[in-house]
Design a protein around this motif. Structure first.
Motif, mmCIF file in Angstrom:
data_model
loop_
_atom_site.group_PDB
_atom_site.id
_atom_site.type_symbol
_atom_site.label_atom_id
_atom_site.label_comp_id
_atom_site.label_asym_id
_atom_site.label_seq_id
_atom_site.Cartn_x
_atom_site.Cartn_y
_atom_site.Cartn_z
ATOM 1 N N LYS A 1 0.835 -1.203 0.000
ATOM 2 C CA LYS A 1 0.000 0.000 0.000
ATOM 3 C C LYS A 1 0.876 1.262 0.000
ATOM 4 O O LYS A 1 0.633 2.202 -0.759
ATOM 5 C CB LYS A 1 -0.922 -0.015 1.220
ATOM 6 N N ASP A 2 1.897 1.263 0.841
ATOM 7 C CA ASP A 2 2.805 2.410 0.924
ATOM 8 C C ASP A 2 3.594 2.574 -0.376
ATOM 9 O O ASP A 2 3.799 3.698 -0.849
ATOM 10 C CB ASP A 2 3.747 2.229 2.113
ATOM 11 N N ILE A 3 4.024 1.463 -0.951
ATOM 12 C CA ILE A 3 4.753 1.525 -2.229
ATOM 13 C C ILE A 3 3.854 2.113 -3.308
ATOM 14 O O ILE A 3 4.276 3.034 -4.030
ATOM 15 C CB ILE A 3 5.269 0.130 -2.637
ATOM 16 N N LYS A 4 2.629 1.619 -3.424
ATOM 17 C CA LYS A 4 1.689 2.130 -4.433
ATOM 18 C C LYS A 4 1.456 3.629 -4.263
ATOM 19 O O LYS A 4 1.411 4.380 -5.229
ATOM 20 C CB LYS A 4 0.346 1.397 -4.333
ATOM 21 N N LYS A 5 1.326 4.051 -3.022
ATOM 22 C CA LYS A 5 1.063 5.451 -2.702
ATOM 23 C C LYS A 5 2.191 6.373 -3.179
ATOM 24 O O LYS A 5 1.957 7.511 -3.546
ATOM 25 C CB LYS A 5 0.878 5.588 -1.188
ATOM 26 N N HIS A 6 3.423 5.868 -3.192
ATOM 27 C CA HIS A 6 4.595 6.678 -3.529
ATOM 28 C C HIS A 6 5.185 6.385 -4.915
ATOM 29 O O HIS A 6 6.269 6.884 -5.225
ATOM 30 C CB HIS A 6 5.671 6.479 -2.467
ATOM 31 N N LEU A 7 4.512 5.622 -5.754
ATOM 32 C CA LEU A 7 5.080 5.240 -7.049
ATOM 33 C C LEU A 7 5.469 6.429 -7.918
ATOM 34 O O LEU A 7 6.394 6.342 -8.711
ATOM 35 C CB LEU A 7 4.126 4.321 -7.814
ATOM 36 N N GLY A 8 4.800 7.555 -7.771
ATOM 37 C CA GLY A 8 5.100 8.714 -8.601
ATOM 38 C C GLY A 8 6.314 9.514 -8.174
ATOM 39 O O GLY A 8 6.700 10.466 -8.854
ATOM 40 N N MET A 9 6.947 9.127 -7.077
ATOM 41 C CA MET A 9 8.056 9.931 -6.572
ATOM 42 C C MET A 9 9.353 9.772 -7.368
ATOM 43 O O MET A 9 10.210 10.647 -7.329
ATOM 44 C CB MET A 9 8.297 9.667 -5.083
ATOM 45 N N LEU A 10 9.499 8.652 -8.101
ATOM 46 C CA LEU A 10 10.728 8.393 -8.856
ATOM 47 C C LEU A 10 10.417 7.881 -10.256
ATOM 48 O O LEU A 10 9.408 7.211 -10.462
ATOM 49 C CB LEU A 10 11.574 7.343 -8.132
ATOM 50 N N LYS A 11 11.312 8.176 -11.193
ATOM 51 C CA LYS A 11 11.162 7.631 -12.549
ATOM 52 C C LYS A 11 11.314 6.109 -12.526
ATOM 53 O O LYS A 11 10.564 5.401 -13.165
ATOM 54 C CB LYS A 11 12.213 8.229 -13.485
ATOM 55 N N ASP A 12 12.322 5.650 -11.784
ATOM 56 C CA ASP A 12 12.582 4.214 -11.680
ATOM 57 C C ASP A 12 11.758 3.653 -10.514
ATOM 58 O O ASP A 12 12.144 3.754 -9.347
ATOM 59 C CB ASP A 12 14.071 3.954 -11.454
ATOM 60 N N LYS A 13 10.628 3.085 -10.834
ATOM 61 C CA LYS A 13 9.661 2.617 -9.825
ATOM 62 C C LYS A 13 10.236 1.564 -8.882
ATOM 63 O O LYS A 13 9.837 1.468 -7.738
ATOM 64 C CB LYS A 13 8.403 2.045 -10.497
ATOM 65 N N LYS A 14 11.201 0.772 -9.361
ATOM 66 C CA LYS A 14 11.755 -0.279 -8.503
ATOM 67 C C LYS A 14 12.610 0.279 -7.364
ATOM 68 O O LYS A 14 12.933 -0.434 -6.419
ATOM 69 C CB LYS A 14 12.517 -1.320 -9.308
ATOM 70 N N ASP A 15 12.924 1.571 -7.416
ATOM 71 C CA ASP A 15 13.688 2.190 -6.336
ATOM 72 C C ASP A 15 12.806 2.713 -5.199
ATOM 73 O O ASP A 15 13.311 3.038 -4.126
ATOM 74 C CB ASP A 15 14.556 3.333 -6.878
ATOM 75 N N VAL A 16 11.508 2.788 -5.429
ATOM 76 C CA VAL A 16 10.598 3.283 -4.389
ATOM 77 C C VAL A 16 10.683 2.438 -3.111
ATOM 78 O O VAL A 16 10.802 2.991 -2.007
ATOM 79 C CB VAL A 16 9.149 3.413 -4.921
ATOM 80 N N PRO A 17 10.662 1.088 -3.189
ATOM 81 C CA PRO A 17 10.777 0.293 -1.954
ATOM 82 C C PRO A 17 12.116 0.476 -1.233
ATOM 83 O O PRO A 17 12.205 0.236 -0.029
ATOM 84 C CB PRO A 17 10.630 -1.153 -2.430
ATOM 85 N N ILE A 18 13.128 0.926 -1.958
ATOM 86 C CA ILE A 18 14.445 1.167 -1.356
ATOM 87 C C ILE A 18 14.374 2.418 -0.470
ATOM 88 O O ILE A 18 14.762 2.405 0.696
ATOM 89 C CB ILE A 18 15.527 1.334 -2.444
ATOM 90 N N VAL A 19 13.845 3.497 -1.049
ATOM 91 C CA VAL A 19 13.725 4.756 -0.310
ATOM 92 C C VAL A 19 12.798 4.581 0.894
ATOM 93 O O VAL A 19 13.133 4.975 2.015
ATOM 94 C CB VAL A 19 13.207 5.884 -1.235
ATOM 95 N N LEU A 20 11.648 3.973 0.651
ATOM 96 C CA LEU A 20 10.690 3.767 1.746
ATOM 97 C C LEU A 20 11.240 2.814 2.803
ATOM 98 O O LEU A 20 10.966 2.968 3.995
ATOM 99 C CB LEU A 20 9.363 3.250 1.195
ATOM 100 N N GLY A 21 12.032 1.839 2.361
ATOM 101 C CA GLY A 21 12.655 0.907 3.302
ATOM 102 C C GLY A 21 13.644 1.603 4.222
ATOM 103 O O GLY A 21 13.691 1.325 5.419
ATOM 104 N N ALA A 22 14.431 2.510 3.659
ATOM 105 C CA ALA A 22 15.395 3.266 4.469
ATOM 106 C C ALA A 22 14.667 4.121 5.500
ATOM 107 O O ALA A 22 15.075 4.206 6.656
ATOM 108 C CB ALA A 22 16.271 4.134 3.571
ATOM 109 N N LYS A 23 13.563 4.729 5.082
ATOM 110 C CA LYS A 23 12.781 5.561 6.000
ATOM 111 C C LYS A 23 12.146 4.696 7.091
ATOM 112 O O LYS A 23 12.230 5.016 8.272
ATOM 113 C CB LYS A 23 11.717 6.336 5.254
ATOM 114 N N LYS A 24 11.529 3.593 6.675
ATOM 115 C CA LYS A 24 10.847 2.722 7.639
ATOM 116 C C LYS A 24 11.814 2.166 8.690
ATOM 117 O O LYS A 24 11.461 2.010 9.852
ATOM 118 C CB LYS A 24 10.147 1.577 6.909
#
Length: 146
Positions: free
Chosen positions: A81-104
């Motif tokens: 759910k969190d990944i889907k919510k933030h998909l627009g933050m980066l061009k490379d969508k596969k990096d979204v779980p990386i950024v969110l993972g570091a924050k979490k």
């Protein structure tokens, strides 16, 4: 001790080449710094190591994965759910779980060589992205203080 989220490109460089990334993994293994990854990073590292780019035998792939696991801690990743919510933050969508993972994981730094992650203002609002050499400079400056 610094808590640092490590991107797949940094881990792969550290496993396969000599240099700053290998030093970072050694510091993680010695527990001088706490290196963390989530399932998304593990999956990417495994994909690269088992791919055709490096022509690694199964035994070597397994040895490298084992070495990685000696250097890092596995933490829970972000929710779908969190990944889907933030998909627009980066061009490379596969990096979204990386950024969110570091924050979490409440990491002080996200170590990466990825230009988009290093320069994105959206990423910088969530985590502190730095290169391996920048982090090593900070660590060694701190350790040389009286």
């Amino acid at each position: 001790m610094e808590k640092v989220f490590v991107d797949a490109n940094t881990i792969i460089s550290g496993l396969l080449f000599h240099g700053n990334e290998a030093v970072l993994l050694k510091l993680g293994k010695l527990r001088a710094v706490q290196l963390v990854v989530n399932y998304h990073v593990m999956k990417e590292v495994r994909k690269v190591l088992t791919g055709k780019d490096f022509h690694l035998e199964d035994e070597e792939q397994n040895r490298l994965i084992k070495h990685m696991l000696e250097c890092v801690s596995l933490v829970e990743g972000p929710s779908r759910k969190d990944i889907k919510k933030h998909l627009g933050m980066l061009k490379d969508k596969k990096d979204v779980p990386i950024v969110l993972g570091a924050k979490k994981a409440n990491c002080e730094y996200l170590i990466t060589g990825d230009r988009e992650l290093l320069t994105s203002e959206k990423v910088k609002k969530l985590v502190n992205p730095v290169t391996t050499s920048e982090l090593l400079e900070k660590i060694f400056k701190l350790s040389s203080l009286p």
